[in-house]
Design a protein around this motif. Structure first.
Motif, mmCIF file in Angstrom:
data_model
loop_
_atom_site.group_PDB
_atom_site.id
_atom_site.type_symbol
_atom_site.label_atom_id
_atom_site.label_comp_id
_atom_site.label_asym_id
_atom_site.label_seq_id
_atom_site.Cartn_x
_atom_site.Cartn_y
_atom_site.Cartn_z
ATOM 1 N N THR A 49 -1.246 -7.475 0.272
ATOM 2 C CA THR A 49 -1.033 -8.607 0.945
ATOM 3 C C THR A 49 -0.677 -8.434 2.654
ATOM 4 O O THR A 49 -1.360 -9.276 2.847
ATOM 5 N N HIS A 186 5.377 2.394 4.553
ATOM 6 C CA HIS A 186 5.151 0.908 4.004
ATOM 7 C C HIS A 186 6.795 0.870 2.844
ATOM 8 O O HIS A 186 7.214 0.403 2.770
ATOM 9 N N ILE A 187 7.444 2.620 3.035
ATOM 10 C CA ILE A 187 8.602 2.647 2.576
ATOM 11 C C ILE A 187 9.452 3.278 3.139
ATOM 12 O O ILE A 187 9.524 3.793 4.722
ATOM 13 N N HIS A 217 8.419 0.530 9.479
ATOM 14 C CA HIS A 217 9.352 -1.150 9.761
ATOM 15 C C HIS A 217 10.615 -1.363 10.445
ATOM 16 O O HIS A 217 10.399 -1.964 11.670
ATOM 17 N N ARG A 373 3.015 -10.979 -16.010
ATOM 18 C CA ARG A 373 1.197 -11.294 -16.319
ATOM 19 C C ARG A 373 1.580 -11.440 -14.790
ATOM 20 O O ARG A 373 1.704 -11.933 -14.382
ATOM 21 N N THR A 376 -1.997 -15.511 -10.119
ATOM 22 C CA THR A 376 -2.888 -15.696 -8.903
ATOM 23 C C THR A 376 -2.337 -16.129 -7.896
ATOM 24 O O THR A 376 -1.149 -15.950 -8.018
HETATM 25 C C1 GDG Z 1 6.123 -1.524 -0.230
HETATM 26 C C2 GDG Z 1 7.411 -1.552 0.042
HETATM 27 C C3 GDG Z 1 6.694 -3.130 2.144
HETATM 28 C C4 GDG Z 1 4.297 -9.264 -7.069
HETATM 29 N N1 GDG Z 1 3.572 -10.015 -8.400
HETATM 30 C C5 GDG Z 1 1.900 -10.597 -8.161
HETATM 31 C C6 GDG Z 1 1.928 -10.751 -6.822
HETATM 32 N N2 GDG Z 1 2.190 -9.672 -6.334
HETATM 33 C C7 GDG Z 1 2.584 -9.439 -4.678
HETATM 34 C C8 GDG Z 1 3.638 -9.930 -4.216
HETATM 35 C C9 GDG Z 1 3.848 -9.423 -2.348
HETATM 36 C C10 GDG Z 1 3.822 -8.055 -3.361
HETATM 37 O O1 GDG Z 1 3.244 -8.215 -4.859
HETATM 38 C C11 GDG Z 1 4.800 -7.264 -3.116
HETATM 39 O O2 GDG Z 1 5.286 -6.728 -2.046
HETATM 40 P P1 GDG Z 1 6.585 -6.501 -1.561
HETATM 41 O O3 GDG Z 1 6.976 -5.420 -0.049
HETATM 42 O O4 GDG Z 1 7.713 -7.195 -2.196
HETATM 43 O O5 GDG Z 1 6.898 -4.891 -2.482
HETATM 44 P P2 GDG Z 1 6.055 -3.104 -2.666
HETATM 45 O O6 GDG Z 1 4.383 -3.641 -3.522
HETATM 46 O O7 GDG Z 1 7.166 -2.182 -3.383
HETATM 47 O O8 GDG Z 1 5.619 -3.560 -0.898
HETATM 48 C C12 GDG Z 1 8.144 -3.182 0.996
HETATM 49 C C13 GDG Z 1 5.524 -3.615 1.343
HETATM 50 O O9 GDG Z 1 5.033 -2.226 1.598
HETATM 51 C C14 GDG Z 1 4.755 -3.563 3.188
HETATM 52 O O10 GDG Z 1 5.240 -2.957 3.758
HETATM 53 O O11 GDG Z 1 7.440 -4.801 2.126
HETATM 54 O O12 GDG Z 1 9.804 -2.744 1.075
HETATM 55 O O13 GDG Z 1 7.497 -1.381 -1.299
HETATM 56 O O14 GDG Z 1 3.369 -9.760 -1.885
HETATM 57 O O15 GDG Z 1 3.837 -11.223 -3.995
HETATM 58 N N3 GDG Z 1 0.386 -11.024 -6.437
HETATM 59 C C15 GDG Z 1 -0.792 -11.413 -6.610
HETATM 60 N N4 GDG Z 1 -0.037 -11.223 -8.786
HETATM 61 C C16 GDG Z 1 1.327 -10.776 -8.649
HETATM 62 O O16 GDG Z 1 1.222 -10.954 -9.856
HETATM 63 N N5 GDG Z 1 -1.369 -11.772 -6.862
#
Ligand code: GDG
Length: 492
Positions: A49, A186-187, A217, A373, A376
């Motif tokens: 993302t 990232h963690i 971070h 699931r 998008t």
């Molecule tokens: C690591 C760190 C840090 C989720 N389901 C779907 C989908 N997602 C996307 C969300 C969001 C991303 O996944 C999750 O991001 P997070 O930041 O919440 O968590 P982690 O994956 O654990 O990321 C975290 C990050 O790295 C960045 O440095 O913030 O602390 O653990 O973007 O939207 N995206 C799509 N379909 C889904 O079903 N397209």
């Protein structure tokens, strides 16, 4: 305020003829087979993302593991292809792993040892003797893939995350004068008492100290890292400059809070595609007329999903008047399902959902809808817009991008963010309703108080908090890191 254009200008003006390479474990685009046909998906997860818009802005090269079953079909003989598939703007180079490498390096050392080691989620790390050699081997494989592309040129390399601790060291050994290397972690980085149990702690620190720049971070993760170096490695630490010098090489340690493309998401959120997607989702899940509470996560034990369900259960216990009025919708992509702890979590969540629904449901209503699931990007934004509350309840989280995506999607200035105090995001987003996921009573009362906020109060908070994300957006994050990176000079 940093914009996509500023980042493009920075890269165009300062990057010159140097190559720009990002390396991460997970790839931004995955090719899969659906009914025998090749289709593509954008990878889920925070790293993607964050970096996809950066790479789209700077036409670089992204090196990552080719994980999709149809990935080889669409790549050339060097594993390369242009992405995004619908708007080709940069190159993806896929690195292939054997099943044993994936098991030892990815499921084993990265996700059963390092991931729990860094997150205070009371999950004991597993350091299997046989996993580490695969971790080393795969890091070396990534280094070779990068060097193959660099040739005799000079390059800026930007490494991502905990899967690739040793990559900077391999890179510097293979091409000492051609590379400037930055790494973003990232963690969280744990405190020394937690970190010191790691049998490979010295190798990990040495690998990371080959970087020219190392980002976390928040400041306390930088401080924890410096403490670990101080206790484990012979080096000179400059606490004022926030740097470590080891064997004549200096590594700068800096905090860079990651974010999302606020303006991009905000614009998309106003389009007719989103209105259509909203309509379809409201129909599909029967959400019309209800207060909707939403959770979106990768299914991971750090995200506090059972704790969230417990709070929802308690909410309906304590406030039965909410029955038939409110619904909790949990969307979750399965992740790392080959690891027993993740499978157990998934089973635990299933059992809890069943129990809560059995306990509270009525003839025409059930309190929890759990959907597994892949969404998008449009569906994701539509869901953020549909909900009244977005609940982020991580037990420990580097940043958490779901919180920032939700805020960016609310161009209508409605909705409330319920946010765990233990996320990096909590440091910036002071207008959220804060909860402690370990305290079921405080958590469920937090939800209740958010449901009771007046429209005026909701709008006031939303306007303020959106401004923070708009200012501290993803282009600022990348711009700050790249500006620092571009100050380094290549060795002669
Ligand atoms: C690591 C760190 C840090 C989720 N389901 C779907 C989908 N997602 C996307 C969300 C969001 C991303 O996944 C999750 O991001 P997070 O930041 O919440 O968590 P982690 O994956 O654990 O990321 C975290 C990050 O790295 C960045 O440095 O913030 O602390 O653990 O973007 O939207 N995206 C799509 N379909 C889904 O079903 N397209």
């Amino acid at each position: 305020m940093w914009t996509r254009k500023d980042l493009q200008h920075l890269i165009k003006d300062k990057m010159g003829d140097y190559l720009f390479i990002v390396v991460s474990n997970r790839e931004p685009y995955v090719h899969v087979l659906k009914k025998g046909k090749v289709e593509w998906q954008r990878g889920a997860g925070g790293v993607i993302t964050a970096l996809d818009p950066v790479m789209q802005a700077c036409n670089g090269l992204w090196v990552a593991f080719g994980s999709g079953e149809a990935d080889r079909k669409v790549a050339d003989n060097k594993g390369k292809l242009k992405v995004p598939p619908d708007n080709q703007s940069y190159t993806l180079k896929r690195v292939w792993f054997t099943k044993e490498e994936e098991k030892g390096y990815y499921y084993g050392y990265s996700n059963e040892a390092l991931w729990p080691l860094c997150h205070m989620a009371f999950q004991r790390p597993i350091f299997r003797e046989e996993d580490w050699p695969y971790y080393v081997k795969v890091n070396e494989k990534f280094a070779k893939a990068v060097i193959e592309e660099v040739g005799d040129r000079k390059a800026f390399v930007w490494v991502q995350d905990y899967h690739l601790c040793l990559l900077p060291k391999f890179l510097k050994e293979m091409a000492p004068n051609q590379l400037v290397v930055a790494h973003f972690w990232h963690i969280p980085w744990p405190n020394y008492e937690a970190f010191r149990i790691c049998p490979q702690k010295k190798q990990i620190l040495e690998g990371l100290l080959a970087n020219d720049l190392l980002g976390f971070h928040i400041r306390s993760h930088c401080e924890n890292f410096l403490d670990a170096v101080d206790r484990e490695i012979e080096s000179k630490i400059n606490r004022e400059r926030f740097s470590v010098t080891r064997k004549g090489h200096e590594t700068l340690i800096r905090p860079y809070p990651i974010s999302v493309d606020f303006d991009g998401i905000n614009e998309i959120s106003k389009t007719s595609e989103i209105s259509k997607a909203k309509h379809i989702l409201v129909e599909e899940f029967g959400l019309a007329g209800y207060k909707v509470m939403l959770g979106i996560d990768r299914i991971d034990y750090t995200k506090g999903i059972p704790e969230r369900l417990r709070a929802i259960d308690r909410l309906f216990d304590e406030h039965p008047e909410l029955k038939e009025k409110a619904i909790f919708l949990q969307m979750g992509v399965l992740s790392r399902i080959h690891i027993p702890r993740y499978k157990a979590l998934n089973d635990e969540i299933n059992a809890m959902v069943e129990e809560i629904n059995w306990k509270h449901s009525t003839d025409n209503w059930q309190p929890v809808i759990m959907v597994r699931r892949h969404l998008t990007f449009f569906e994701l934004i539509a869901l953020y817009q549909i909900c009244d509350l977005c609940i982020v309840s991580s037990l420990h989280d580097g940043m958490n991008l779901v919180a920032k995506e939700f805020l960016s999607s609310r161009s209508d200035e409605k909705g409330v963010l319920i946010l765990s105090k233990f996320t990096g995001a909590a440091r910036e987003l002071s207008e959220a309703v804060f909860i402690n996921p370990y305290d079921p009573e405080q958590f469920s009362e937090g939800i209740y108080s958010a449901l009771k906020l007046s429209d005026k109060e909701i709008k006031k908070r939303m306007v303020k908090i959106r401004h923070v994300v708009q200012q501290n957006n993803i282009f600022r994050w990348a711009g700050k890191i790249l500006s620092e990176l571009l100050k380094f000079e290549f060795k002669e």
